[in-house]
Design a protein around this motif. Structure first.
Motif, PDB file in Angstrom:
ATOM      1  N   PRO A 918     -80.862  -3.366  19.944  1.00  0.00           N
ATOM      2  CA  PRO A 918     -80.658  -4.545  19.083  1.00  0.00           C
ATOM      3  C   PRO A 918     -80.856  -4.251  17.597  1.00  0.00           C
ATOM      4  O   PRO A 918     -80.183  -4.854  16.756  1.00  0.00           O
ATOM      5  N   ILE A 919     -81.746  -3.320  17.262  1.00  0.00           N
ATOM      6  CA  ILE A 919     -81.971  -2.993  15.857  1.00  0.00           C
ATOM      7  C   ILE A 919     -80.907  -2.024  15.354  1.00  0.00           C
ATOM      8  O   ILE A 919     -80.357  -2.196  14.249  1.00  0.00           O
ATOM      9  N   SER A 920     -80.575  -1.007  16.148  1.00  0.00           N
ATOM     10  CA  SER A 920     -79.607  -0.007  15.676  1.00  0.00           C
ATOM     11  C   SER A 920     -78.191  -0.568  15.594  1.00  0.00           C
ATOM     12  O   SER A 920     -77.391  -0.111  14.774  1.00  0.00           O
ATOM     13  N   LYS A 921     -77.861  -1.570  16.463  1.00  0.00           N
ATOM     14  CA  LYS A 921     -76.504  -2.129  16.463  1.00  0.00           C
ATOM     15  C   LYS A 921     -76.363  -3.382  15.611  1.00  0.00           C
ATOM     16  O   LYS A 921     -75.287  -3.981  15.586  1.00  0.00           O
ATOM     17  N   ALA A 922     -77.426  -3.778  14.946  1.00  0.00           N
ATOM     18  CA  ALA A 922     -77.320  -4.922  14.038  1.00  0.00           C
ATOM     19  C   ALA A 922     -76.397  -4.549  12.877  1.00  0.00           C
ATOM     20  O   ALA A 922     -76.311  -3.394  12.454  1.00  0.00           O
ATOM     21  N   VAL A 923     -75.688  -5.554  12.375  1.00  0.00           N
ATOM     22  CA  VAL A 923     -74.698  -5.304  11.308  1.00  0.00           C
ATOM     23  C   VAL A 923     -75.369  -4.729  10.073  1.00  0.00           C
ATOM     24  O   VAL A 923     -74.861  -3.800   9.439  1.00  0.00           O
ATOM     25  N   GLU A 924     -76.552  -5.227   9.742  1.00  0.00           N
ATOM     26  CA  GLU A 924     -77.220  -4.755   8.523  1.00  0.00           C
ATOM     27  C   GLU A 924     -77.756  -3.329   8.676  1.00  0.00           C
ATOM     28  O   GLU A 924     -78.090  -2.683   7.673  1.00  0.00           O
ATOM     29  N   ASN A 925     -77.858  -2.829   9.925  1.00  0.00           N
ATOM     30  CA  ASN A 925     -78.384  -1.480  10.144  1.00  0.00           C
ATOM     31  C   ASN A 925     -77.318  -0.499  10.634  1.00  0.00           C
ATOM     32  O   ASN A 925     -77.649   0.547  11.192  1.00  0.00           O
ATOM     33  N   SER A 926     -76.051  -0.829  10.429  1.00  0.00           N
ATOM     34  CA  SER A 926     -74.989  -0.031  11.048  1.00  0.00           C
ATOM     35  C   SER A 926     -74.924   1.390  10.491  1.00  0.00           C
ATOM     36  O   SER A 926     -74.539   2.310  11.189  1.00  0.00           O
ATOM     37  N   HIS A 927     -75.283   1.593   9.233  1.00  0.00           N
ATOM     38  CA  HIS A 927     -75.204   2.935   8.641  1.00  0.00           C
ATOM     39  C   HIS A 927     -76.583   3.508   8.319  1.00  0.00           C
ATOM     40  O   HIS A 927     -76.687   4.455   7.542  1.00  0.00           O
ATOM     41  N   GLN A 928     -77.618   2.937   8.914  1.00  0.00           N
ATOM     42  CA  GLN A 928     -78.965   3.405   8.632  1.00  0.00           C
ATOM     43  C   GLN A 928     -79.248   4.699   9.410  1.00  0.00           C
ATOM     44  O   GLN A 928     -78.795   4.871  10.538  1.00  0.00           O
ATOM     45  N   PRO A 929     -80.005   5.633   8.826  1.00  0.00           N
ATOM     46  CA  PRO A 929     -80.348   6.860   9.560  1.00  0.00           C
ATOM     47  C   PRO A 929     -81.372   6.571  10.660  1.00  0.00           C
ATOM     48  O   PRO A 929     -81.960   5.489  10.743  1.00  0.00           O
ATOM     49  N   VAL A 930     -81.579   7.570  11.499  1.00  0.00           N
ATOM     50  CA  VAL A 930     -82.500   7.422  12.631  1.00  0.00           C
ATOM     51  C   VAL A 930     -83.917   7.130  12.153  1.00  0.00           C
ATOM     52  O   VAL A 930     -84.642   6.320  12.744  1.00  0.00           O
ATOM     53  N   GLU A 931     -84.323   7.768  11.082  1.00  0.00           N
ATOM     54  CA  GLU A 931     -85.685   7.578  10.575  1.00  0.00           C
ATOM     55  C   GLU A 931     -85.944   6.127  10.195  1.00  0.00           C
ATOM     56  O   GLU A 931     -86.983   5.548  10.513  1.00  0.00           O
ATOM     57  N   ALA A 932     -84.957   5.492   9.512  1.00  0.00           N
ATOM     58  CA  ALA A 932     -85.132   4.105   9.088  1.00  0.00           C
ATOM     59  C   ALA A 932     -85.191   3.164  10.293  1.00  0.00           C
ATOM     60  O   ALA A 932     -86.016   2.238  10.335  1.00  0.00           O
ATOM     61  N   ILE A 933     -84.333   3.399  11.292  1.00  0.00           N
ATOM     62  CA  ILE A 933     -84.345   2.536  12.479  1.00  0.00           C
ATOM     63  C   ILE A 933     -85.657   2.698  13.231  1.00  0.00           C
ATOM     64  O   ILE A 933     -86.234   1.719  13.735  1.00  0.00           O
ATOM     65  N   LEU A 934     -86.172   3.933  13.302  1.00  0.00           N
ATOM     66  CA  LEU A 934     -87.448   4.166  13.993  1.00  0.00           C
ATOM     67  C   LEU A 934     -88.568   3.385  13.315  1.00  0.00           C
ATOM     68  O   LEU A 934     -89.381   2.725  13.986  1.00  0.00           O
ATOM     69  N   LYS A 935     -88.628   3.417  12.006  1.00  0.00           N
ATOM     70  CA  LYS A 935     -89.695   2.711  11.296  1.00  0.00           C
ATOM     71  C   LYS A 935     -89.555   1.194  11.436  1.00  0.00           C
ATOM     72  O   LYS A 935     -90.562   0.480  11.556  1.00  0.00           O
ATOM     73  N   LYS A 936     -88.334   0.690  11.442  1.00  0.00           N
ATOM     74  CA  LYS A 936     -88.135  -0.750  11.646  1.00  0.00           C
ATOM     75  C   LYS A 936     -88.581  -1.168  13.040  1.00  0.00           C
ATOM     76  O   LYS A 936     -89.184  -2.238  13.224  1.00  0.00           O
ATOM     77  N   LEU A 937     -88.298  -0.330  14.029  1.00  0.00           N
ATOM     78  CA  LEU A 937     -88.717  -0.657  15.390  1.00  0.00           C
ATOM     79  C   LEU A 937     -90.238  -0.638  15.513  1.00  0.00           C
ATOM     80  O   LEU A 937     -90.828  -1.458  16.229  1.00  0.00           O
ATOM     81  N   VAL A 938     -90.899   0.276  14.819  1.00  0.00           N
ATOM     82  CA  VAL A 938     -92.367   0.318  14.848  1.00  0.00           C
ATOM     83  C   VAL A 938     -92.940  -0.969  14.263  1.00  0.00           C
ATOM     84  O   VAL A 938     -93.895  -1.551  14.797  1.00  0.00           O
ATOM     85  N   VAL A 939     -92.344  -1.452  13.173  1.00  0.00           N
ATOM     86  CA  VAL A 939     -92.791  -2.721  12.579  1.00  0.00           C
ATOM     87  C   VAL A 939     -92.572  -3.875  13.547  1.00  0.00           C
ATOM     88  O   VAL A 939     -93.437  -4.754  13.722  1.00  0.00           O
ATOM     89  N   ALA A 940     -91.413  -3.895  14.225  1.00  0.00           N
ATOM     90  CA  ALA A 940     -91.134  -4.959  15.199  1.00  0.00           C
ATOM     91  C   ALA A 940     -92.112  -4.916  16.367  1.00  0.00           C
ATOM     92  O   ALA A 940     -92.564  -5.968  16.848  1.00  0.00           O
ATOM     93  N   LEU A 941     -92.476  -3.714  16.822  1.00  0.00           N
ATOM     94  CA  LEU A 941     -93.454  -3.603  17.908  1.00  0.00           C
ATOM     95  C   LEU A 941     -94.812  -4.142  17.481  1.00  0.00           C
ATOM     96  O   LEU A 941     -95.515  -4.795  18.263  1.00  0.00           O
ATOM     97  N   GLY A 942     -95.203  -3.872  16.243  1.00  0.00           N
ATOM     98  CA  GLY A 942     -96.468  -4.404  15.750  1.00  0.00           C
ATOM     99  C   GLY A 942     -96.477  -5.925  15.725  1.00  0.00           C
ATOM    100  O   GLY A 942     -97.475  -6.567  16.087  1.00  0.00           O
ATOM    101  N   LYS A 943     -95.350  -6.527  15.310  1.00  0.00           N
ATOM    102  CA  LYS A 943     -95.274  -7.988  15.279  1.00  0.00           C
ATOM    103  C   LYS A 943     -95.334  -8.568  16.691  1.00  0.00           C
ATOM    104  O   LYS A 943     -95.997  -9.588  16.928  1.00  0.00           O
ATOM    105  N   GLU A 944     -94.658  -7.934  17.642  1.00  0.00           N
ATOM    106  CA  GLU A 944     -94.699  -8.411  19.025  1.00  0.00           C
ATOM    107  C   GLU A 944     -96.116  -8.352  19.592  1.00  0.00           C
ATOM    108  O   GLU A 944     -96.575  -9.276  20.261  1.00  0.00           O
ATOM    109  N   GLU A 945     -96.798  -7.257  19.310  1.00  0.00           N
ATOM    110  CA  GLU A 945     -98.162  -7.113  19.818  1.00  0.00           C
ATOM    111  C   GLU A 945     -99.087  -8.164  19.219  1.00  0.00           C
ATOM    112  O   GLU A 945     -99.921  -8.747  19.916  1.00  0.00           O
ATOM    113  N   LYS A 946     -98.914  -8.423  17.940  1.00  0.00           N
ATOM    114  CA  LYS A 946     -99.747  -9.443  17.290  1.00  0.00           C
ATOM    115  C   LYS A 946     -99.454 -10.827  17.854  1.00  0.00           C
ATOM    116  O   LYS A 946    -100.381 -11.624  18.100  1.00  0.00           O
ATOM    117  N   ALA A 947     -98.167 -11.126  18.087  1.00  0.00           N
ATOM    118  CA  ALA A 947     -97.814 -12.428  18.657  1.00  0.00           C
ATOM    119  C   ALA A 947     -98.374 -12.581  20.069  1.00  0.00           C
ATOM    120  O   ALA A 947     -98.848 -13.659  20.456  1.00  0.00           O
TER     121      ALA A 947
END
Length: 953
Positions: A918-947
């Motif tokens: 869902p993060i890598s195929k989002a329109v705003e992330n279509s040309h993002q490198p692997v490193e950027a997608i990995l860091k965004k996913l880590v942030v999303a995991l932190g938010k899920e855990e907090k929720a």
């Protein structure tokens, strides 16, 4: 008158009286007869007559009168029937059974009712029918019975919780304690002896005889450890002591006497080290009675050996070692000295004598040994070891060489101690004395200069014509001096010469020599060895598979140049084989440079122009290097070679699309559609329009694609996602349902429809959709997991647990279900659940990652790191596992570990993952490198855990 007549009659009958009396005594008494009853006697009974306190059974009367009364027919055997008995018999006949017969505990009074009837097949069938009815009725009541039992167990556990459950909340709060608070917790003392009552104890004096006997049984033999004595201790005789207490008390007295005796009275300085002497006393060894007995037996046996065969060296050595173990070092020295006298020509005896002797006497002992056996290499080496100076060692070894000039071992030892110039002279002499030892020739060649080394190797080849190491060394010599053109010729000439001498060329051994040459830095020699020996002993039809296997094995061992040389030979033999070129290209990509890989790929497409993968690899490498025009040129050449290849069209599209050239990408896809592209071309065209924001054009392309390819589920999925983005939920639902009519087995379509129904209608509709999906697609763990998570999101934990149990029954080997079960389980049960999951799915990455998270939550850092690394190793294409590992290293790892994880993730290029896509195929992330997608996913995991934590509290 009457009296007289009676007396006469008595006299006349007197002779027959004994006979009548005998007959009377032999007859049985009448029933119930009691002797003397007519005279008023009543009789009596005892315990022995009646036995235990119960009535005796009525036995049948077997008297003669009874038998006579029975009559000739035998009815009423034993005795006659009374009127009451006759009435009972008539009543029993009316009832059909006898009430007095034995009662059967299984069949009751009906036993024997149909005893005369036969048990046939109809009876058996009837019994089977009744058994089935009983089972059916029992199964109908089973659910209610199990539910009632479960409810009772839950009520009991609620009213009687375990100790661990009662203190679970308190145990969780222990994480908040600081180190100071932990240290302030008092230790638990032992108060068990406070309230014990003192019982009366009495002591009786022990007899002297018993004490004396105990003293004799517990006697100890004490002796100093021979190791400490060899290190400088003195032999101190100790008398037998009554017990160890006396030994401890006498230790101080003995120490003072020794120090006084050995002290210098003139200068007042002691000549012994008190600390060292205390060490000797501490090393005292107390021998038990059993050990003393074993030593005595062994001493007798060895004494017999050395007396019967005094010329047997092992007997003397064993006897000396026995005394050493027993602590009698001087006796051991005396024995081995006698052994040297009896066996003066045995080197083992002399070496043992040298070992047992004092350090000052050891040299003299070994000197006598080499004098007795001047040709013993072992004795000369032992003599050299006793010297502490290199010059003295060299002097001893040279003296040994005077006696044994052909000893290679002595030559090696003396060369190791010499400097370079002396070593050269020694080796020159060594090869004269030992011309058949190749190591000496090679060592001399290494020390000589180029021209002299060539002469040395030529001489060595003359002396040893069957030694391949000389030819390999010659090739290394030429390579070291820059004559690489001669290396191949020398190896080739050497192999021919060895074959003429009858030497068998072992391919495996020569490959090991090639790897050794690579480790030594002689790459040309390695290549020459491989090119000349790789085909020896291999059949033509097996060459390709054998050579590729050899190259992969060398690659695994780290011998990259050897593997490269093997692939070069394979390419030369199989120029048109795409698989060989691809293996060689993968080796260059992993261990070579960009230039070497580009050169190899250029050469590969020359020989195999129809291999799409080689063209695409070359274009991608140019793109990754930042040379986009060169990548375009390679793809143009590839299109010219393979004009109908859709892969090349899509690669050209991706090159333009990723480099922000949407118009070029549009044009390429339009040409591909005109040429009759497949469904992937239409999908890529819709993706371009989606990114550019042209919803109408995207819908048009999807409609055209669905008319041409109605069974391609991704087009239906994209159509539904388009309508969802525009807010047209009803049209999106219609698109998903239409897609499911064409593709009923598409799991993504079912999941998308379920998510849409949850947003529109709630939980009840989701249940219906997912139930239908599971009926259409049984044994699908993803659909089960979606249903379980839907119930959990809406707070139906009990229903979620029921669904999880059913899911694990239907899909017992599903890793994603077991991982979800571990997360759903209560905290005390997660360990057991993870153990069950690991037994079922030992190599599933989802289970491995779930266990790693469990260790992470328990703060077992090393174990968590190990299990998460296993997960990314098993499934490097799943981005979720990389995000977990990177988040873990951000919390518990160092900066280097974080960089290492990031580097490995970029190299793996993950494409899949439930949370990654869902993060890598989002329109705003279509040309993002692997490193950027990995860091965004880590942030999303932190938010899920907090929720999740907020919802729990």
């Amino acid at each position: 008158m009457f009296l007289l007549l009676f007396l006469l009659l008595g006299i006349m009958q007197a002779p027959v009286a004994p006979k009548n009396r005998l007959e009377f005594l032999n007859t049985r008494p009448p029933p119930n007869y009691v002797a003397g009853l007519g005279r008023g006697a009543t009789g009596f009974t005892t315990r022995s007559d009646i036995g235990p306190a119960r009535a005796a059974p009525d036995l049948p009367d077997r008297s003669a009168a009874a038998v006579g009364a029975a009559g000739p027919s035998g009815v009423g055997r034993g005795r006659g029937k009374g009127p009451g008995e006759e009435e009972e018999e008539e009543e029993a006949e009316d009832k059909g059974y006898d009430e007095n017969q034995k009662f059967d505990e299984f069949e009751g009074n009906d036993v024997g009712l149909f005893a005369s009837a036969e048990y046939d097949e109809e009876d058996k069938e009837a019994d089977a029918v009744w058994d089935e009815i009983d089972k059916r009725m029992d199964s109908r009541r089973k659910d209610r019975r199990e539910a009632r039992l479960k409810e009772e167990i839950e009520k009991y556990r609620a009213s009687n919780p375990k100790i661990t459950e009662q203190f679970a909340d308190l145990k969780r709060k222990l994480v908040t304690l600081s180190a100071a608070e932990w240290d302030s917790i008092p230790e638990i003392g032992d108060y068990s002896l406070r309230n014990k009552k003192k019982r009366f104890e009495s002591f009786v004096p022990v007899p002297d005889t018993l004490l004396e006997k105990a003293r004799q049984e517990k006697e100890h033999v004490t002796a100093l450890d021979p190791k400490s004595r060899a290190a400088g201790g003195t032999e101190t005789p100790w008398a037998q002591t009554p017990d160890l207490t006396a030994v401890g008390e006498g230790r101080g007295t003995v120490l003072s006497l020794k120090l006084d005796r050995l002290s210098d009275s003139v200068s007042g300085l002691t000549v012994v080290d008190p600390k060292g002497y205390l060490t000797d006393l501490k090393s005292m060894k107390i021998t038990s009675d059993a050990e003393i007995s074993d030593i005595k037996k062994a001493r007798l046996l060895l004494k017999s050996v050395i007396q019967t065969n005094p010329k047997h060296p092992p007997g003397w050595i064993a006897a000396a070692r026995l005394e050493e173990v027993a602590g009698k070092i001087q006796t051991a020295r005396d024995l081995i000295k006698k052994g040297c006298e009896e066996c003066p020509k045995n080197e083992d005896v002399w070496i043992e004598a040298c070992r047992l002797a004092n350090p000052d006497e050891a040299k003299a002992v070994i000197a006598r040994g080499v004098k007795a056996i001047p040709n013993s290499v072992k004795l000369w080496m032992q003599a050299a070891k006793l010297e502490h100076d290199d010059a003295n060692k060299s002097r001893v070894l040279r003296k040994g060489l005077e006696n044994i000039p052909d000893s290679v071992r002595l030559w090696k030892a003396v060369v190791e101690l010499a400097n370079e110039d002396d070593a050269k002279l020694l080796l020159q002499r060594a090869v004269e004395c030992c011309p058949l030892h190749v190591e000496l020739w090679l060592a001399l060649a290494r020390l000589e200069k180029y021209d002299a080394a060539k002469k040395v190797l030529n001489k060595a080849r003359e002396k040893l014509p069957k030694e391949p190491a000389i030819w390999i060394t010659a090739a290394k010599l030429e390579e070291a001096n820059g004559n690489t053109s001669m290396v191949g010729k020398i190896i080739e000439r050497g192999i021919r010469a060895l074959q003429r001498e009858g030497v068998e060329i072992d391919r495996e051994a020569w490959m090991k020599e090639a790897e050794a040459a690579e480790r030594a830095g002689s790459v040309a020699t390695c290549n020459a060895i491989i090119s000349n020996t790789i085909g020896i002993g291999v059949e033509d039809e097996d060459r390709k598979a054998t050579w590729v296997a050899d190259a992969e094995e060398c690659k695994r061992r780290g011998s990259i140049e050897t593997a490269r040389a093997i692939y070069a030979c394979a390419i030369a033999a199989f120029k048109s084989k795409k698989s060989v070129w691809l293996k060689a290209a993968q080796l260059e990509k992993a261990h070579g440079t960009r230039e070497s890989l580009d050169a190899l790929l250029r050469k590969a497409v020359t020989y195999t122009p129809q291999a799409e993968v080689l063209w695409l690899m070359g274009a991608k490498e140019k793109w990754l290097a930042g040379d986009v025009p060169a990548a375009r040129h390679i793809l143009q050449e590839a299109y010219a070679a393979i004009p109908k290849s859709e892969e090349i069209w899509l690669a050209a599209f991706k090159l333009e699309f990723e480099n922000h050239e949407p118009e070029r990408a549009r044009m390429l896809l339009a040409k591909a559609r005109e040429r009759g592209g497949t469904e992937r071309v239409w999908m890529k065209s819709a993706i371009v329009e989606r990114e550019l924001g042209n919803s109408s054009e995207e819908r048009r392309l999807l409609d055209e694609g669905l008319k041409l390819f109605p069974s391609f589920f991704k087009l239906w999925l994209m159509m539904g996602q388009l309508e969802e983005r525009l807010g047209n939920f009803s049209q999106a639902k219609e698109a998903y349902e239409s897609g499911l009519k064409q593709c009923p087995n598409s799991t993504p379509l079912w999941l998308s429809l379920a998510n849409l129904e949850e947003r529109m209608s709630g939980l009840s509709k989701v249940r219906a959709v997912l139930t239908m999906a599971r009926k259409r697609n049984p044994h699908n763990p993803e659909l089960w997991l979606a249903a379980i998570r839907a119930e959990s999101r809406h707070g139906s934990k009990k229903e979620a647990d029921i669904l999880m149990a059913k899911a694990l029954q239907e899909c017992p080997n599903s890793g994603i279900l077991w991982a979800a079960a571990i997360e759903m389980a209560p905290r005390p049960q997660r360990k057991t659940k993870s153990s069950d999951a690991y037994k079922k799915c030992e190599h599933d990455p989802h289970v491995i990652a779930a266990i790693g998270k469990l260790f992470w939550h328990d703060r077992k850092v090393d174990k968590a790191r190990t299990w998460l690394n296993r997960a990314v190793t098993l499934a490097p294409d799943v981005g979720d596992f990389w995000a977990l590992l990177y988040k873990f290293e951000l919390q518990h790892g160092t900066e280097d570990q974080q960089k290492e994880v990031l580097k490995k993730c970029i190299a793996a290029e993950p494409k899949h993952g439930e949370k990654w896509q869902p993060i890598s195929k989002a329109v705003e992330n279509s040309h993002q490198p692997v490193e950027a997608i990995l860091k965004k996913l880590v942030v999303a995991l932190g938010k899920e855990e907090k929720a999740a934590e907020d919802n729990k509290h």
